[in-house]
Each structure stands twice: as structure tokens, then as C-alpha cells.
Design a protein around this motif. Structure first.
Motif, PDB file in Angstrom:
ATOM      1  N   ASN A 124       7.884  34.571  23.153  1.00  0.00           N
ATOM      2  CA  ASN A 124       8.440  33.361  22.551  1.00  0.00           C
ATOM      3  C   ASN A 124       9.300  32.584  23.543  1.00  0.00           C
ATOM      4  O   ASN A 124       9.920  31.590  23.169  1.00  0.00           O
ATOM      5  N   ALA A 125       9.318  33.052  24.788  1.00  0.00           N
ATOM      6  CA  ALA A 125      10.089  32.381  25.844  1.00  0.00           C
ATOM      7  C   ALA A 125      11.572  32.310  25.515  1.00  0.00           C
ATOM      8  O   ALA A 125      12.296  31.500  26.084  1.00  0.00           O
ATOM      9  N   ILE A 126      12.009  33.140  24.590  1.00  0.00           N
ATOM     10  CA  ILE A 126      13.432  33.211  24.247  1.00  0.00           C
ATOM     11  C   ILE A 126      13.950  34.580  24.660  1.00  0.00           C
ATOM     12  O   ILE A 126      13.365  35.601  24.287  1.00  0.00           O
ATOM     13  N   LEU A 127      15.008  34.578  25.431  1.00  0.00           N
ATOM     14  CA  LEU A 127      15.622  35.843  25.846  1.00  0.00           C
ATOM     15  C   LEU A 127      16.489  36.331  24.691  1.00  0.00           C
ATOM     16  O   LEU A 127      17.634  35.906  24.521  1.00  0.00           O
ATOM     17  N   ASP A 128      15.902  37.202  23.904  1.00  0.00           N
ATOM     18  CA  ASP A 128      16.608  37.668  22.721  1.00  0.00           C
ATOM     19  C   ASP A 128      17.735  38.617  23.104  1.00  0.00           C
ATOM     20  O   ASP A 128      17.764  39.164  24.208  1.00  0.00           O
ATOM     21  N   VAL A 129      18.632  38.819  22.161  1.00  0.00           N
ATOM     22  CA  VAL A 129      19.763  39.714  22.406  1.00  0.00           C
ATOM     23  C   VAL A 129      19.234  41.106  22.742  1.00  0.00           C
ATOM     24  O   VAL A 129      18.346  41.625  22.066  1.00  0.00           O
ATOM     25  N   ASN A 130      19.765  41.656  23.798  1.00  0.00           N
ATOM     26  CA  ASN A 130      19.387  42.979  24.307  1.00  0.00           C
ATOM     27  C   ASN A 130      17.985  43.013  24.908  1.00  0.00           C
ATOM     28  O   ASN A 130      17.504  44.074  25.269  1.00  0.00           O
ATOM     29  N   GLU A 131      17.332  41.872  25.015  1.00  0.00           N
ATOM     30  CA  GLU A 131      16.035  41.836  25.682  1.00  0.00           C
ATOM     31  C   GLU A 131      16.254  41.834  27.194  1.00  0.00           C
ATOM     32  O   GLU A 131      17.222  41.253  27.685  1.00  0.00           O
ATOM     33  N   ILE A 132      15.369  42.480  27.917  1.00  0.00           N
ATOM     34  CA  ILE A 132      15.500  42.558  29.376  1.00  0.00           C
ATOM     35  C   ILE A 132      14.202  42.061  29.996  1.00  0.00           C
ATOM     36  O   ILE A 132      13.144  42.609  29.728  1.00  0.00           O
ATOM     37  N   TRP A 133      14.330  41.025  30.766  1.00  0.00           N
ATOM     38  CA  TRP A 133      13.163  40.461  31.449  1.00  0.00           C
ATOM     39  C   TRP A 133      13.200  40.860  32.929  1.00  0.00           C
ATOM     40  O   TRP A 133      14.258  40.914  33.545  1.00  0.00           O
ATOM     41  N   THR A 134      12.027  41.096  33.461  1.00  0.00           N
ATOM     42  CA  THR A 134      11.913  41.393  34.884  1.00  0.00           C
ATOM     43  C   THR A 134      11.126  40.272  35.572  1.00  0.00           C
ATOM     44  O   THR A 134      10.019  39.947  35.144  1.00  0.00           O
ATOM     45  N   HIS A 135      11.744  39.703  36.587  1.00  0.00           N
ATOM     46  CA  HIS A 135      11.071  38.689  37.405  1.00  0.00           C
ATOM     47  C   HIS A 135      10.890  39.249  38.817  1.00  0.00           C
ATOM     48  O   HIS A 135      11.655  40.113  39.249  1.00  0.00           O
ATOM     49  N   ARG A 136       9.913  38.695  39.521  1.00  0.00           N
ATOM     50  CA  ARG A 136       9.727  39.097  40.919  1.00  0.00           C
ATOM     51  C   ARG A 136       9.413  37.868  41.765  1.00  0.00           C
ATOM     52  O   ARG A 136       8.874  36.869  41.272  1.00  0.00           O
ATOM     53  N   CYS A 137       9.773  38.011  43.031  1.00  0.00           N
ATOM     54  CA  CYS A 137       9.467  36.949  43.978  1.00  0.00           C
ATOM     55  C   CYS A 137       9.273  37.604  45.343  1.00  0.00           C
ATOM     56  O   CYS A 137      10.049  38.481  45.736  1.00  0.00           O
ATOM     57  N   SER A 138       8.236  37.200  46.038  1.00  0.00           N
ATOM     58  CA  SER A 138       7.953  37.771  47.358  1.00  0.00           C
ATOM     59  C   SER A 138       8.038  36.689  48.413  1.00  0.00           C
ATOM     60  O   SER A 138       7.657  35.534  48.182  1.00  0.00           O
ATOM     61  N   THR A 139       8.528  37.103  49.575  1.00  0.00           N
ATOM     62  CA  THR A 139       8.620  36.178  50.701  1.00  0.00           C
ATOM     63  C   THR A 139       8.557  36.985  51.983  1.00  0.00           C
ATOM     64  O   THR A 139       8.527  38.220  51.961  1.00  0.00           O
ATOM     65  N   THR A 140       8.500  36.294  53.087  1.00  0.00           N
ATOM     66  CA  THR A 140       8.483  36.959  54.395  1.00  0.00           C
ATOM     67  C   THR A 140       9.726  36.545  55.158  1.00  0.00           C
ATOM     68  O   THR A 140      10.029  35.352  55.268  1.00  0.00           O
ATOM     69  N   LEU A 141      10.445  37.556  55.632  1.00  0.00           N
ATOM     70  CA  LEU A 141      11.681  37.293  56.365  1.00  0.00           C
ATOM     71  C   LEU A 141      11.481  37.586  57.842  1.00  0.00           C
ATOM     72  O   LEU A 141      10.836  38.570  58.216  1.00  0.00           O
ATOM     73  N   SER A 142      12.065  36.755  58.670  1.00  0.00           N
ATOM     74  CA  SER A 142      12.001  36.976  60.117  1.00  0.00           C
ATOM     75  C   SER A 142      13.378  37.261  60.691  1.00  0.00           C
ATOM     76  O   SER A 142      13.504  37.609  61.851  1.00  0.00           O
ATOM     77  N   ALA A 143      14.396  37.085  59.869  1.00  0.00           N
ATOM     78  CA  ALA A 143      15.766  37.357  60.316  1.00  0.00           C
ATOM     79  C   ALA A 143      16.580  37.825  59.116  1.00  0.00           C
ATOM     80  O   ALA A 143      16.185  37.607  57.965  1.00  0.00           O
ATOM     81  N   THR A 144      17.672  38.463  59.425  1.00  0.00           N
ATOM     82  CA  THR A 144      18.556  38.925  58.349  1.00  0.00           C
ATOM     83  C   THR A 144      18.933  37.749  57.457  1.00  0.00           C
ATOM     84  O   THR A 144      19.296  36.670  57.942  1.00  0.00           O
ATOM     85  N   HIS A 145      18.838  37.997  56.151  1.00  0.00           N
ATOM     86  CA  HIS A 145      18.993  36.866  55.234  1.00  0.00           C
ATOM     87  C   HIS A 145      19.628  37.324  53.926  1.00  0.00           C
ATOM     88  O   HIS A 145      19.324  38.402  53.421  1.00  0.00           O
TER      89      HIS A 145
END
Lengths: 207, 568
Positions: free
Chosen positions: B363-384
């Protein structure tokens, strides 16, 4: 000459009758495809539904998904609405759906959960709360939640309000119990204000 | 001289006392004289908890001309005795605890020659008493030796065993045939206490509050009649747990009062009939009134702000061999009390951030006590250090959380991570505001322990800053490790709607991890109870006349045409 005149007269009768039927269809006095999109009388077998209800646990409330009123053959999806710019509770987009006031209480929680539905629609399409006035004390109202849970409410009373009346009792209660209040329009059509003269509110208590 | 003979007898005692489980004993020995020294029985041994742990032993001198001396009797601190510091002493030859010995005689003067005090012992530790008293007494006389503790320690019932009158050549002392058993029955003279708490300190229309009565010992005769409430009523008491009893408080309608307490009186006791000590709850506010809105035809009600939390973990934490791919995992939780909509997560260098799981009802609603997990990937060439800002909405109020995570590139260094969660004890305060207590929970979601942990808040000044000696530091090494949780509270007074930011930092491997936690508390924010909705359209009669009119008009025209033709 007499038979010729009768033939012309009959031809006119047929043509005019056809035009009238055409107009009737165009203006929606009779329109087979305009049967309500609500799950109405034809789609609810009350006994079967009640048996299904009895087999489900009456568990705690989640977000409401469907409103079911076997007495007046309603099985309608629930939209979530807030406020209009003028500060009124918003309404469902179509005639077949009902709208839960999501800034208020959830059905089943302590307080007044409020659901509105249309009574009447464009082109005389039936709307979900056309027969809300037929509910009487003791009639049952069911809310199906997002997890399939069923909450039962019992009609306590019906009241009519003026559109700008103090709606505190409709939206707020402090008796520590869970209520469900259904709202629709009633009364005569005010052409100037473009709204009905009254609002019908059915008050129900959680079983 | 005669009087001196009669009067001046010197006794040196050794004391004893205390013992549990029939393990200890003491000896009393006559010194340089004739006679009998006996220890009176149970009636003369008392324990008094009213003021502190106090033990009294009475020795009755039955014959003149004897002197008693100590023989370093031993005894065991009984179970139930709680010394202020239970660390065992290295020198077990001295007495004991935090009190003093004293001695008195009914007919003479006594002094305590070796009243060693201030040492500590562990419960169950075997120690040796070496207390010597000298008394000048009449004969027969009664001498009372007392240990008076200085703390109100609890004392369980125990038993004392005393062996006495051991003649070892100092004179004709009559030994007691058998060690008398002296049973000490600790009298419960401690008054029971109660603490009153409420789970809702700001009661509005429709609110009730659970009231909790926490007792120090099981109460007797505690009923609702012992509870005085302001501006409301108290329901039946649930005493299923006698030590933690609860009841529901319902405020009176249509009142506003910023000062209210629930009080427990003293008309109840414990099992020993000690009178209870009452208590008052913390202050709570009531606003069950409504005020007219400026428009819309309704009344004001307060809206609850949302509260969210984000934890970000990169994988891997470091790329020692050089640049490479990194995946950030964001765990988003609704830690408030209302569903949160319109969630957005914006990363400064990693996009897109995709929802992986958690919205089970889609429902695209973050309900009370609901836990969503998101992810994002990237490539690093230096400390960031990657920063993600998460925003959600409820009741027209936003909730924001900011999470940081550093990935080290090119060095075999594991960067630190820190996480802080902040929660207010109340989300909405009625006007004119009131006290809010924020709880901060700081954890280490990384793999390296954190030093120099620091916690601050930009609008609450009660936090320690640099943290030293936190009770959550399980191994007392002043490092926040990933199995530890350090919690803090900060109390402040709010008079207007406030969003404040808690900041936690910690160091490891010459890097600093930082996390932020934002929370909004609404003061008297209100909105209108809606006007009734406009759910109708013009009724069927509004449309029918047009058709009917046209039909009648056309049918009439037809009839006219036919009529004219027939008349031609």
C-alpha cells in the motif's frame, strides 16, 4: 385517401417512438450498462456471506479494505481520503466505492471511524449509499481489513445533520469504544448550493 | 576496696553474633577469675530492621570474679545481609561491615576496645570477630553487646549457633553443656512503598491512560479507595501481578487542566502490617475540551507527527585492494504511532535506492512497526561517506532521518558505524506545552568497537556529551561494542512544536562515525474536525424532466400534424 393518411400516421408513430427510446437511452432513464459498479444485490448472497463471516476471527483492526452491508447489498472497496480545501471530509471518486477518513480513527480502534459514500450519481447511476437510509438498529456492518480480518459493527441509530452542522459527534467519541459511522447525502437538492439539504449519518458500534 | 571488689570486675568479651546455617560459633572465656559466663538464649538476641541491621547478644554474668576474653570467634554473614559493598575483604580477621560495635551493662560501665568498623564482607563469607569489651559491672549483671549497622539493609531470618564458656585455663568457667541455638527472626519493619506511573501524560478527547502501581512488596488491602484521581475516574484494579497492579484512568470530558496527579494514600499495609508509603504520579495534562475552528464548521483536534528511523549498512565496509562495487542496505522503520506515507529516500551519491522488501500489503504506506528494506549499489574509487536522507509524511507533518556510512577504499581499515534512535515519550502536547523526555538508544551496527562515544541534542541540554562509564558498557572498557546498547534520556520543556536533532558519534581506526535522529513533538497543533462530506448529485428527478419535456413536446407535435392532415 383514408388508408394513406393512416399509413403516414402509423409511420410517424413508429418514428417518434424510436426517437423517444433513443432519448431515453441517451439521457440514462434506462441503461442496462449503468447498473452500479458496487457489488450490489446481484453479487451478494447474504446467507453465504454471513456463513463466511462466522468462520472468520474477529481480530484487531488493520487498514480497511472493504465495507460490507448485507442488509442493503453493499460490498464496496474502501478508498482513503483526508480533507478538502474547504475543510470538509473528502469523498470517494466514484459511485461504487466508499471513503474512509484516514486522518481519523481506524475501524476497530477506539473512537469514531468514519466512512462516506455517495447517494446518487451522474446520469442516475446508482451509488453505494443509495439505500443507507434503510439501515435500522441492530443491522450488521462488516469491515474487511487488509489482512483479511473482519470487524463487525451493529447499527445503533441514524441521524440527519445540516451540511454545516457541528460534526463533532460524528468524528469524535470519548467513551473508549470503537464505532463506525457512515455518511451520505439526503434530503432535497439545493440547486444554489449544489448540494443536498441534509446529511444522513448511521452510527454503529463494534460488536 | 569492698566496693571495688564487688564492682570492679573487668570482663573482656569476645563477640560473636551472626551466623547462618548453623555454621558459626563463638567462645567466651573466663580470664583470671572464678565463675561462670553464660550466653543467654534466643530471647536476648534481636534483629532490628527498623533503623538498620542491628544484632544484639546479651551475656549474663552469673558469678563475680571472672573475666571473659575474646577468642576470635568466627561467624558467617547470613544470606540476606547486604553490606554496602559486597566486595570480600582480604583481611578476614577483623569485623565487619559498615557499623559499630557497642557494649553496655545494666549496672556498670563498659567500653569497646576494638570496635573495628568500616570493613566490608561478602554474603556467606566466613570471617573472624575480634571485638573486645571491658566492663565494670555489678554481679550478677547483664552485658549487652550490640552491632549497629549504618545502612538499612534487609536481613533475612537466620539462625545463630553459639558455643560458649570454653575454659582454657584462665579459671573455673562453667561451659555450657551444649551450644545453644539462637534463632533470629527478622521482623519485617520495612514500610512497603508504591510508585505510580502513567502511560499517557497528555490526555485529550477520547484518551485513557493505563496507570501502573509498582509495589516494593505485596500490598494488603490496596483498593481503588486508596487511589485519589484528579479530573477523572479510575477503573477496576488489575491485581493479577500483585507487585505491578494496573488500572485505567479516564479523564472527565470538557475540561482543561495542566496540573493533575494520581495519588495513592497510606491506608494499606504489607503482610507484616507495616503501613504503606503513598506516592503521587508524575503530573499529567488534560484537554478534553473543544474549541471552535475559524472555519469549516468543526472543532480542533491535535494531529500526531510521524517518526521514522533508518539504519544504513554498506557491504563491504572497506575495499583494501582498491575501488570496487558497494551495496548499501537501508533498513527503514516506523517507530512512531501513525502510518507514514510518501516515503522518499535520497542518497547523495548512490541512486536509485530501490525498495527490496517490507511493504507486505503493497500500500506504499509505512505502517507502524513495519520495516522496509531498501538497497542501492554503486562503485567507489576512493574512501567515501554516503549520506541518505529519508522523509515521510503523516497528518501533514514530515518525519526525517539521516544516515551516514563510510566505506574505506585502498586501505586495510574497517570504518566505524554508529546508530542512534530517538523517541519522545509523547508526540502531542496540549497548549501551552509541557515536559518531554527523549530516549536515545545508541548502538554499534559495525564490527569495530567505538571509542569516544558522544551524544548530544541541539535542543535538549541534558545529555552527557562524551560518554564515560555507561551502565550499558558490559565489559567496562569504555568502548561501544556491537553487542551493547547505551541508552540516554534527556528532558526538556516545549512550548511550541519542535523538531530536534540528536547526534551520536564514535571513533575507531582514526575515523569518526556519525548518526542523526530527528523527532518532532507537536504542541497544540490542531486541525478542524471536518465538515460533513458532500456526497450527493442531483437526484433522478433533475434529469428526467428534460427527457419527459422533450417527449411530450414531440408527441404533441405529432398529434397536431396528424390532426391537421385529417382535417385538410
Amino acid at each position: 385517401m383514408q388508408p394513406k393518411i393512416s399509413l403516414i400516421w402509423s409511420w410517424f408513430i413508429v418514428v417518434i417512438t424510436g426517437i423517444m427510446f433513443y432519448l431515453l437511452i441517451v439521457f440514462g432513464i434506462y441503461s442496462p450498462q449503468n447498473t452500479p459498479k458496487v457489488k450490489s444485490a446481484e453479487s451478494i448472497n447474504s446467507l453465504e456471506f454471513l456463513e463466511n463471516i462466522a468462520s472468520l476471527d474477529q481480530i484487531s483492526s488493520g487498514l480497511p479494505i472493504r465495507l460490507i452491508i448485507p442488509k442493503i447489498f453493499i460490498k464496496a472497496n474502501v478508498e482513503y481520503v483526508g480533507l478538502t480545501p474547504s475543510g470538509a471530509m473528502d469523498v470517494p471518486k466514484g459511485p461504487a466505492e466508499v471513503a474512509w477518513y484516514s486522518l481519523g480513527t481506524r475501524p476497530g480502534e477506539k473512537g469514531n471511524a468514519v466512512i462516506a459514500g455517495h447517494s446518487g450519481w451522474r446520469n442516475n447511476i446508482p451509488a453505494v449509499f443509495d439505500n443507507l437510509h434503510k439501515l435500522r438498529k441492530g443491522d450488521k456492518i462488516y469491515i474487511e481489513g487488509e489482512k483479511g480480518e473482519i470487524l463487525t459493527f451493529i447499527v445503533r441509530e441514524s441521524k440527519t445533520y445540516k451540511p454545516k452542522a457541528n460534526a463533532y459527534d460524528v468524528f469524535i467519541s470519548n467513551d473508549g469504544l470503537a464505532h463506525l459511522n457512515l455518511i451520505t447525502c439526503t434530503g432535497f437538492w439545493n440547486k444554489i448550493a449544489k448540494t443536498h439539504s441534509d446529511r444522513l449519518v448511521v452510527f454503529a458500534d463494534r460488536e | 576496696m569492698k566496693n571495688l571488689k564487688k564492682i570492679c570486675l573487668f570482663f573482656v568479651f569476645t563477640t560473636l553474633v551472626l551466623v547462618s546455617s548453623f555454621t558459626g560459633y563463638q567462645t567466651v572465656q573466663a580470664v583470671g577469675g572464678q565463675g561462670t559466663a553464660t550466653i543467654d538464649g534466643a530471647a536476648n538476641v534481636t534483629v532490628d530492621q527498623a533503623t538498620s541491621h542491628k544484632f544484639t547478644v546479651v551475656l549474663t554474668i552469673g558469678t563475680s570474679g571472672i573475666t571473659a576474653d575474646a577468642q576470635n570467634p568466627t561467624f558467617t554473614i547470613p544470606a540476606g545481609f547486604t553490606a554496602p559493598d559486597a566486595t570480600p575483604v582480604a583481611n578476614a580477621g577483623l569485623v565487619v561491615a559498615d557499623g559499630d560495635w557497642s557494649v553496655s551493662a545494666a549496672g556498670g560501665i563498659c567500653t569497646v576496645e576494638n570496635p573495628t568498623a568500616g570493613l566490608t564482607v561478602a554474603v556467606g563469607q566466613l570471617i573472624t570477630v575480634d571485638v573486645t569489651t571491658t566492663c565494670t559491672v555489678a554481679v550478677p549483671d547483664t552485658i549487652t553487646l550490640t552491632y549497629q549497622g549504618q545502612s538499612a539493609s534487609a536481613m533475612a531470618a537466620t539462625a545463630l549457633v553459639i558455643a560458649t564458656a570454653d575454659d582454657i585455663g584462665w579459671g573455673a568457667v562453667t561451659p555450657i553443656a551444649a551450644p545453644p541455638t539462637i534463632t533470629v527472626i527478622a521482623t519485617d519493619v520495612t514500610a512497603p512503598t508504591v510508585t505510580v506511573t502513567m502511560d499517557d501524560a497528555a490526555l485529550n478527547i477520547g484518551d485513557t491512560s493505563l496507570v501502573t502501581f509498582t509495589f516494593s512488596e505485596t500490598p494488603v488491602g490496596f483498593t481503588t479507595a486508596d487511589v485519589t484521581v484528579a479530573n477523572g475516574s479510575i477503573g477496576a484494579i488489575d491485581a493479577s501481578n500483585p507487585l505491578v497492579q494496573t488500572a485505567t484512568y479516564t479523564p472527565t470530558n470538557s475540561i482543561t487542566d495542566a496540573t493533575n496527579v494520581i495519588s495513592v494514600g497510606t491506608a494499606w499495609t504489607d503482610a507484616a502490617l507495616n503501613t504503606g508509603v503513598g506516592d503521587d504520579s508524575p503530573n499529567y495534562t488534560i484537554d478534553t475540551t473543544t474549541s471552535a475552528s475559524s472555519g469549516g464548521g468543526g472543532q480542533f483536534i491535535s494531529l500526531v507527527p510521524p517518526l521514522i528511523d533508518v539504519v544504513k549498512i554498506p557491504n563491504p565496509l572497506s575495499l583494501p585492494a582498491g575501488g570496487g562495487p558497494v551495496t548499501y542496505t537501508y533498513t527503514l522503520s516506523n517507530i512512531g504511532t501513525v502510518p507514514v506515507t510518501n516515503i522518499t529516500m535520497v542518497g547523495d551519491t548512490c541512486n536509485p535506492i530501490a525498495l527490496a522488501s517490507g511493504d507486505n500489503n503493497n500500500n506504499a504506506i509505512l505502517d507502524v512497526n513495519e520495516i522496509w528494506t531498501h538497497r542501492c549499489s554503486t562503485t567507489l574509487s576512493a574512501t567515501h561517506t554516503n549520506i541518505v536522507t529519508t522523509t515521510g509524511w503523516a497528518n501533514g507533518i514530515s518525519a526525517v532521518d539521516i544516515a551516514n556510512a563510510t566505506v574505506v577504499v585502498g586501505l586495510p581499515v574497517v570504518p566505524p558505524l554508529i546508530h542512534v534512535v530517538k523517541k519522545p515519550n509523547i508526540f502531542v502536547l496540549p497548549a501551552p506545552g509541557g515536559t518531554v523526555t527523549y530516549t536515545y538508544t545508541v548502538t554499534n551496527p559495525g564490527t569495530v568497537p567505538l571509542s569516544n562515544v558522544n551524544i548530544t541534542d541541539n535542543k535538549c541540554t541534558g545529555l552527557p556529551g562524551r560518554v564515560l562509564g555507561h551502565p550499558g558498557d558490559l565489559n567496562k572498557n569504555s568502548l561501544l561494542e556491537n553487542n551493547e546498547t547505551w541508552s540516554f534520556t534527556c528532558q526538556t520543556n516545549l512550548t511550541q512544536t519542535t523538531t530536534n536533532t540528536g547526534t551520536a558519534t564514535g571513533d575507531a581506526n582514526n575515523l569518526t562515525a556519525t548518526d542523526f535522529a530527528l523527532a518532532t513533538v507537536v504542541v497544540n497543533t490542531s486541525t478542524v474536525v471536518p465538515s460533513l462530506p458532500k456526497t450527493g448529485f442531483p437526484p433522478k428527478e433533475e434529469n428526467i424532466p428534460i427527457v419527459v419535456f422533450l417527449s411530450i413536446f414531440m408527441f404533441s407535435s405529432l398529434l397536431c400534424i396528424v390532426w391537421k392532415q385529417q382535417n385538410v
